[in-house]
Design a protein around this motif. Structure first.
Motif, PDB file in Angstrom:
ATOM      1  N   ALA A  97       0.887  -1.244  -0.206  1.00  0.00           N
ATOM      2  CA  ALA A  97      -0.041   0.081  -0.120  1.00  0.00           C
ATOM      3  C   ALA A  97       0.888   1.103  -0.118  1.00  0.00           C
ATOM      4  CB  ALA A  97      -0.955  -0.179   1.075  1.00  0.00           C
ATOM      5  N   SER A  98       1.978   1.448   0.287  1.00  0.00           N
ATOM      6  CA  SER A  98       2.912   2.266   0.472  1.00  0.00           C
ATOM      7  C   SER A  98       3.878   2.600  -0.639  1.00  0.00           C
ATOM      8  CB  SER A  98       3.941   2.058   1.770  1.00  0.00           C
ATOM      9  OG  SER A  98       2.847   2.109   2.917  1.00  0.00           O
ATOM     10  N   ARG A  99       3.782   1.457  -1.515  1.00  0.00           N
ATOM     11  CA  ARG A  99       4.797   1.681  -2.818  1.00  0.00           C
ATOM     12  C   ARG A  99       4.349   2.608  -3.623  1.00  0.00           C
ATOM     13  NH1 ARG A  99       6.616  -4.862  -3.532  1.00  0.00           N
ATOM     14  NH2 ARG A  99       7.283  -5.158  -1.490  1.00  0.00           N
ATOM     15  N   SER A 110       1.319   5.506 -13.995  1.00  0.00           N
ATOM     16  CA  SER A 110       1.888   5.270 -12.270  1.00  0.00           C
ATOM     17  C   SER A 110       1.275   6.495 -11.539  1.00  0.00           C
ATOM     18  CB  SER A 110       3.285   5.295 -12.258  1.00  0.00           C
ATOM     19  OG  SER A 110       3.777   4.280 -13.164  1.00  0.00           O
ATOM     20  N   ASP A 113      -2.261   5.283 -10.889  1.00  0.00           N
ATOM     21  CA  ASP A 113      -2.317   4.289 -10.072  1.00  0.00           C
ATOM     22  C   ASP A 113      -2.072   4.613  -8.666  1.00  0.00           C
ATOM     23  OD1 ASP A 113      -2.344   1.298  -9.559  1.00  0.00           O
ATOM     24  OD2 ASP A 113      -0.274   1.660  -8.798  1.00  0.00           O
ATOM     25  N   ALA A 114      -1.265   5.678  -8.439  1.00  0.00           N
ATOM     26  CA  ALA A 114      -0.919   6.033  -6.968  1.00  0.00           C
ATOM     27  C   ALA A 114      -2.153   6.681  -6.488  1.00  0.00           C
ATOM     28  CB  ALA A 114       0.541   6.932  -6.900  1.00  0.00           C
ATOM     29  N   ALA A 116      -4.988   6.316  -7.296  1.00  0.00           N
ATOM     30  CA  ALA A 116      -6.184   5.590  -7.083  1.00  0.00           C
ATOM     31  C   ALA A 116      -5.882   4.543  -5.769  1.00  0.00           C
ATOM     32  CB  ALA A 116      -6.237   4.277  -8.312  1.00  0.00           C
ATOM     33  N   ARG A 117      -4.855   4.284  -5.321  1.00  0.00           N
ATOM     34  CA  ARG A 117      -4.526   3.458  -4.124  1.00  0.00           C
ATOM     35  C   ARG A 117      -4.965   4.462  -3.028  1.00  0.00           C
ATOM     36  NH1 ARG A 117       1.118   1.066  -4.664  1.00  0.00           N
ATOM     37  NH2 ARG A 117       1.496   2.255  -6.335  1.00  0.00           N
ATOM     38  N   VAL A 118      -4.647   5.808  -3.031  1.00  0.00           N
ATOM     39  CA  VAL A 118      -5.114   6.728  -2.057  1.00  0.00           C
ATOM     40  C   VAL A 118      -6.666   6.916  -1.968  1.00  0.00           C
ATOM     41  CG1 VAL A 118      -5.256   9.170  -1.628  1.00  0.00           C
ATOM     42  CG2 VAL A 118      -3.022   8.208  -2.137  1.00  0.00           C
ATOM     43  N   SER A 120      -8.976   4.474  -2.789  1.00  0.00           N
ATOM     44  CA  SER A 120      -9.325   3.365  -2.547  1.00  0.00           C
ATOM     45  C   SER A 120      -9.587   3.429  -1.102  1.00  0.00           C
ATOM     46  CB  SER A 120      -8.382   2.136  -2.887  1.00  0.00           C
ATOM     47  OG  SER A 120      -7.281   1.979  -2.151  1.00  0.00           O
ATOM     48  N   SER A 121      -8.735   3.987  -0.205  1.00  0.00           N
ATOM     49  CA  SER A 121      -9.035   4.111   1.291  1.00  0.00           C
ATOM     50  C   SER A 121     -10.253   5.286   1.716  1.00  0.00           C
ATOM     51  CB  SER A 121      -7.776   4.526   2.007  1.00  0.00           C
ATOM     52  OG  SER A 121      -7.530   6.001   1.710  1.00  0.00           O
ATOM     53  N   TYR A 203      -2.443  13.677   2.174  1.00  0.00           N
ATOM     54  CA  TYR A 203      -1.291  13.058   1.307  1.00  0.00           C
ATOM     55  C   TYR A 203      -0.914  14.122   0.472  1.00  0.00           C
ATOM     56  CZ  TYR A 203      -2.972   8.325   2.069  1.00  0.00           C
ATOM     57  OH  TYR A 203      -3.305   7.130   2.601  1.00  0.00           O
TER      58      TYR A 203
END
Length: 248
Positions: A97-99, A110, A113-114, A116-118, A120-121, A203
């Motif tokens: 999750a931190s990568r 990228s 994607d980064a 999107a991961r933020v 998703s929470s 973030y």
């Protein structure tokens, strides 16, 4: 106390993001940059508990050797290679999750994607802060949030891009289940690009969303220090409350 890989990853990523033109090897920017990277690599090499100490000695020596004769193009490339290689190894030590918080130039997927991961929470709402917000903050990034998530965008009344308003109006018509509010702060009130998740996690984004990783590397990093995060969050929520709402 062992060094924190997440903090090292963030610090080295920021240094790479701010890498000057190494061909201008006599400039103050280059002298300061190579000294800071060398000091960080030395610190990692000396940290026996980090798991990087044996190989990091070689990396630290190699970087300093190249930096001592930075006028050579081959040494400039060697410095960059070592910095990126150490960053990649640090990233491998982090939870999934931190990568991906460091994004090279041109790696626009990228960046998506980064973010999107933020997103998703997010459980209930997310605030995007960007003084130069344009339609891409909606078309490329806000659209990654789930249904029924309350979306907020805070921009600057003087530097916001003209195409944000028609995009906002179109969004409102097309996505009734994705509530969106846009507000404009007074000129020069905003100094960062950020994502605030559920009025809790902050973030920091290295560039505006309209050019994220297109021409230069950038970072997306969570503020882990509770006090700093609280101050940042409260500051922007205060600006939000006093900002002017954009008409849908």
């Amino acid at each position: 106390m062992p060094l924190d890989p997440q903090a090292l990853y963030s610090e080295l990523g920021h240094l790479i993001e701010k890498m000057p033109d190494l061909s201008d090897y006599a400039s103050r920017d280059v002298l300061e940059w190579k000294s800071r990277v060398a000091a960080l690599l030395d610190e990692m090499a000396e940290d026996a508990a980090s798991g990087f100490n044996v190989s990091m000695v070689t990396e630290a020596i190699g970087f300093k050797s190249a930096a001592d004769n930075v006028a050579l193009r081959s040494n400039q490339l060697q410095m960059q290679t070592i910095a990126f290689r150490v960053l990649a190894r640090l990233e491998r030590s982090l939870p999934m999750a931190s990568r991906g918080a460091f994004i090279p130039a041109g790696a626009e997927f990228s960046a998506l994607d980064a973010v999107a991961r933020v997103l998703s929470s997010v459980h209930s709402e997310v605030l995007f802060v960007d003084p130069y917000a344009d339609m891409k903050i909606l078309s490329d990034y806000a659209v990654l949030a789930g249904e029924n998530i309350k979306l907020k965008i805070l921009s600057d009344e003087k530097t916001v891009k003209p195409n944000l308003k028609p995009a906002f109006q179109t969004w409102t018509k097309q996505y009734p289940s994705r509530p969106l509010e846009v507000r404009l702060a007074p000129a020069r009130k905003l100094h960062d690009r950020s994502i605030i998740v559920d009025n809790e996690s902050v973030y920091l984004i290295g560039q505006s969303f309209n050019a994220l990783a297109t021409r230069s590397p950038t970072t997306i990093s969570r503020m882990d220090d509770p006090d700093s995060s609280k101050l940042k969050r409260e500051a922007y929520l205060s600006i939000w409350q006093n900002a002017e709402a954009m008409d849908p």
